[in-house]
Design an enzyme around this catalytic site. Structure first.
Site, PDB file in Angstrom:
ATOM      1  N   MET A  32       0.853  -1.197   0.000  1.00  0.00           N
ATOM      2  CA  MET A  32       0.000   0.000   0.000  1.00  0.00           C
ATOM      3  C   MET A  32       0.889   1.247   0.000  1.00  0.00           C
ATOM      4  O   MET A  32       0.460   2.330   0.394  1.00  0.00           O
ATOM      5  CB  MET A  32      -0.937  -0.011   1.200  1.00  0.00           C
ATOM      6  N   HIS A  39       9.409  -3.402   3.465  1.00  0.00           N
ATOM      7  CA  HIS A  39       8.949  -3.632   2.084  1.00  0.00           C
ATOM      8  C   HIS A  39      10.143  -3.893   1.157  1.00  0.00           C
ATOM      9  O   HIS A  39      10.083  -4.749   0.284  1.00  0.00           O
ATOM     10  CB  HIS A  39       8.223  -2.400   1.545  1.00  0.00           C
ATOM     11  N   GLU A 150       6.208 -11.676   7.221  1.00  0.00           N
ATOM     12  CA  GLU A 150       5.651 -12.397   8.371  1.00  0.00           C
ATOM     13  C   GLU A 150       5.124 -11.444   9.438  1.00  0.00           C
ATOM     14  O   GLU A 150       4.462 -11.863  10.373  1.00  0.00           O
ATOM     15  CB  GLU A 150       6.723 -13.307   8.983  1.00  0.00           C
ATOM     16  N   LYS A 151       5.444 -10.169   9.322  1.00  0.00           N
ATOM     17  CA  LYS A 151       4.925  -9.197  10.290  1.00  0.00           C
ATOM     18  C   LYS A 151       3.390  -9.276  10.343  1.00  0.00           C
ATOM     19  O   LYS A 151       2.782  -9.263  11.407  1.00  0.00           O
ATOM     20  CB  LYS A 151       5.408  -7.802   9.891  1.00  0.00           C
TER      21      LYS A 151
HETATM   22  O1  PAF Z   1       0.012  -5.737   3.669  1.00  0.00           O
HETATM   23  C1  PAF Z   1      -0.451  -4.834   2.944  1.00  0.00           C
HETATM   24  O2  PAF Z   1       0.181  -3.809   2.710  1.00  0.00           O
HETATM   25  C2  PAF Z   1      -1.832  -4.996   2.334  1.00  0.00           C
HETATM   26  O3  PAF Z   1      -2.685  -5.657   3.194  1.00  0.00           O
HETATM   27  C3  PAF Z   1      -1.823  -5.682   0.949  1.00  0.00           C
HETATM   28  C4  PAF Z   1      -1.308  -7.106   1.031  1.00  0.00           C
HETATM   29  C5  PAF Z   1      -0.953  -4.881  -0.010  1.00  0.00           C
HETATM   30  C6  PAF Z   1      -3.231  -5.731   0.367  1.00  0.00           C
HETATM   31  O4  PAF Z   1      -3.765  -4.473   0.198  1.00  0.00           O
END
Ligand code: PAF
Length: 283
Positions: A32, A39, A150-151
């Site tokens: 997101m 990330h 895994e968080k």
């Molecule tokens: O973990 C996230 O950022 C969201 O839940 C995801 C997997 C991108 C789905 O919108």
């Protein structure tokens, strides 16, 4: 170097089809946005695992319980694109809400049992929103592999269940939680913590870690969890939503540690809700 940014399913399909025709494998990293080192570790894992990496950036309205939370979610697309370019990601897919949920959209993917309890109990509809958007992203990209942290352990297991149940031909690759030096799990929500809250925040991780070790040594479940709750609250957390021991595979509740498990918690520090989990198993 920059990363190509696209906004439509049609563009995504054209590019992914070209890649596949040339024999390349594809990994997808759903996000997101507001990308942090957690990330980026998923993107690095994706680059190791596949020839082409698509990162998706979509702040999915269907998984938010409150309009205020959705509006407050950080949006940093330019910075995100720069970080992805420096890693060598191949494509950033940023669909708009109307692209993902056009007028007349009515389908919901709902994964029962595994999506109930824990975060599911406190965020009604959240996991239906997650499952629906993730299924769409898998079908849109046609990726061979998807990377999840895994968080968000309940999310990871729910996605695995969904892929198995719906026969979606994609491998799910989990990546360990990335932590600050003091143990705090990286999260887009950490930026909301005041300096005083930031000092208290790592206590959640350290209590989970200590509790996991105690349980592994054979300490009884209920009193040990009670002590953990007391330690989190006395450190300065305002409220604990849940602190539970669950079976690692199917996330069903456990009354004692007799198989591999996860200790999972969600707690409020001021106005910020933090989640974390650690693995534990009988010694
Ligand atoms: O973990 C996230 O950022 C969201 O839940 C995801 C997997 C991108 C789905 O919108």
């Amino acid at each position: 170097m920059s990363v190509p940014v696209i906004h439509t399913i049609a563009e995504l399909r054209t590019i992914a089809t070209g890649w596949r025709r040339s024999g390349a494998t594809i990994a997808v990293v759903p996000t997101m946005g507001a990308l942090h080192e957690g990330h980026l570790s998923l993107v690095r894992a994706a680059l190791h695992r596949a020839d082409r990496v698509v990162v998706t950036l979509f702040v999915n309205p269907k998984q938010f319980n409150s309009a205020a939370d959705l509006a407050a979610y950080p949006r940093t697309e330019k910075e995100d694109a720069a970080k992805l370019a420096s890693l060598g990601a191949h494509l950033l897919y940023v669909p708009g809400v109307a692209e993902m949920y056009p007028a007349g959209f009515t389908t919901t993917v709902s994964v029962s049992r595994i999506g109930e309890g824990l975060c599911g109990a406190f965020r009604p509809g959240h996991f239906d929103g997650v499952a629906t958007v993730v299924a769409k992203l898998f079908l849109q990209t046609g990726a061979d592999v998807a990377i999840f942290g895994e968080k968000d352990f309940q999310q990871l297991q729910l996605v695995r269940r969904m892929v198995q149940d719906l026969d979606i031909p994609i491998a799910i690759l989990p990546c360990g939680t990335v932590r600050e030096a003091d143990g705090l799990a990286l999260s887009s929500r950490n930026v909301r913590l005041s300096p005083a809250e930031r000092a208290v925040a790592p206590k959640l991780a350290s209590v989970l870690q200590e509790t996991a070790q105690r349980l592994a040594k054979g300490h009884p479940l209920l009193p040990t969890l009670g002590q953990a709750r007391a330690a989190i609250l006395s450190a300065g957390y305002r409220e604990i939503e849940y602190l539970e021991l669950r079976d690692e595979a199917d996330l069903q509740p456990m009354t004692r540690l007799d198989r591999p498990a996860r200790l999972l918690a969600a707690a409020w520090l001021g106005d910020t809700r933090l989640i974390d989990n650690v693995r534990t198993s009988p010694a």
